[in-house]
Scaffold this active site. Sequence first.
Site, PDB file in Angstrom:
ATOM      1  N   TRP A 130       0.846  -1.193   0.000  1.00 15.99           N
ATOM      2  CA  TRP A 130       0.000   0.000   0.000  1.00 15.99           C
ATOM      3  C   TRP A 130       0.882   1.245   0.000  1.00 15.99           C
ATOM      4  O   TRP A 130       1.864   1.327   0.746  1.00 15.99           O
ATOM      5  CB  TRP A 130      -0.901  -0.022   1.245  1.00 15.99           C
ATOM      6  CG  TRP A 130      -1.791   1.163   1.401  1.00 15.99           C
ATOM      7  CD1 TRP A 130      -2.567   1.749   0.438  1.00 15.99           C
ATOM      8  CD2 TRP A 130      -2.013   1.916   2.600  1.00 15.99           C
ATOM      9  NE1 TRP A 130      -3.261   2.820   0.976  1.00 15.99           N
ATOM     10  CE2 TRP A 130      -2.942   2.939   2.292  1.00 15.99           C
ATOM     11  CE3 TRP A 130      -1.529   1.814   3.908  1.00 15.99           C
ATOM     12  CZ2 TRP A 130      -3.382   3.864   3.240  1.00 15.99           C
ATOM     13  CZ3 TRP A 130      -1.973   2.722   4.851  1.00 15.99           C
ATOM     14  CH2 TRP A 130      -2.880   3.735   4.512  1.00 15.99           C
ATOM     15  N   ASP A 212      -1.266  -6.199   8.832  1.00 20.23           N
ATOM     16  CA  ASP A 212      -2.232  -5.174   8.446  1.00 20.23           C
ATOM     17  C   ASP A 212      -3.506  -5.880   7.992  1.00 20.23           C
ATOM     18  O   ASP A 212      -3.536  -6.521   6.939  1.00 20.23           O
ATOM     19  CB  ASP A 212      -1.654  -4.315   7.323  1.00 20.23           C
ATOM     20  CG  ASP A 212      -2.516  -3.090   7.018  1.00 20.23           C
ATOM     21  OD1 ASP A 212      -3.624  -2.987   7.564  1.00 20.23           O
ATOM     22  OD2 ASP A 212      -2.073  -2.243   6.218  1.00 20.23           O
ATOM     23  N   LYS A 247     -13.846  -0.462   5.960  1.00 18.97           N
ATOM     24  CA  LYS A 247     -14.372  -1.191   4.809  1.00 18.97           C
ATOM     25  C   LYS A 247     -15.531  -2.090   5.192  1.00 18.97           C
ATOM     26  O   LYS A 247     -16.614  -2.018   4.610  1.00 18.97           O
ATOM     27  CB  LYS A 247     -13.255  -2.024   4.155  1.00 18.97           C
ATOM     28  CG  LYS A 247     -12.204  -1.199   3.431  1.00 18.97           C
ATOM     29  CD  LYS A 247     -11.194  -0.594   4.370  1.00 18.97           C
ATOM     30  CE  LYS A 247     -10.132   0.216   3.644  1.00 18.97           C
ATOM     31  NZ  LYS A 247      -9.189   0.850   4.583  1.00 18.97           N
TER      32      LYS A 247
END
Length: 398
Positions: A130, A212, A247
């Site tokens: 990311w 993560d 999310k």
Amino acid sequence: MFKHLSAVPGDPLLALIIAHRNDPNPNKVDLGVGVYKDDNGNTPILNSVKKAEAILLQQEDSKSYLGINGAPEFAAVIQELLLGKDNTIIKDKRIFSAQTPGGTGALKVAADFIGSSLPNPKIWVSDPTWGNHLPIFRSAGLSIETYPYYDPETNGVRFDDMMKTLKADAKAGDTILLHACCHNPTGVDLSFEQWQEVTSFVAERGLLPLVDAAYQGFGDGLDEDMAGLRHMASIIPNMLICNSFSKNFGIYRERCGGLSVIAETSEEASNAYSIIGLAIRANYSMPPAHGAAVVYTIMNDPELKAEWVEEVSAMRNRINTLRNQLVEKLAASNTKKDFSFIRAQRGMFSYSGLTVDQVHTLRNDYSIYIADTGRMNVAGITDNNIDYLCDAIATVVG
């Protein structure tokens, strides 16, 4: 005082959002921004969230500070989602969890903890990872190394190269960043067997895993997506886990996440947690309340929780259905490139295999916005734009 300063380039993905917003083409397609969208191109508020907010509106009686680590009762929600109910790590109080402003806040605090508290503040990250991981780790003074991950030839994981690099160069005390599921930006995940092999190596070498977990529930299921993480936690005595509720609860703007520390003993975990508290205090002092209150309300109401689980399943199924439709329609377009690998990827993102030139042509000629890396947000595809998208890709790729 500021005359010597020069402007720096902005985040390319944020620039992509602005370019799409300003594009007058009625057929424009946004596959860049990393948020879930429904078939109308909107980021919906979940029904379970709306109901929880209505409850909070009636019951909330204060806007006072939560405290450095957030609402104390929220830690149990974080831990059960990550590790599963009745996990021995939770029972033995070897895990402590803090509420953070999103997964990004969790990563920043974790980076500061590593930089200030560990004797060898070096972190290994996947290539690619990311885009915001690297600035966050640099800001904490960490030394960053990369391990091979994505293979553009096979559209899979370069696992042998990954392990070869780590075995050759990773030193005891180093930190290794791993994506729990739905790898951002590639959509290509480690298999459970590969998680087992990585876990054995991490234990043998004495590395600290920083996992993560930003997309739990968007891959194969809420529990299935945590299988690798849970296996690693059962073997490795010390871990850091960053998770996001943006999310899977659709509460992006509420900035709700968590940072968890696992240690060999409850005392060691408590000591580390106290230092994490200092990092939080120096960063933002106290986390915001609303998002965590929504999540807590849902997770502690059986009916709301059941509805939320169904809503996560619906989002996941829609994304996986879109992957299949994209592969089928591109195959039917007689393009020379085989896009079948997109079907096996997980989560919102896909490394499409498109080159920079092809991405720019799609953007300039068709108003289709994809990151320069070829990463596209599959959730941005709708029934209304999928044919236009596939025709454009087929024309550009040939």
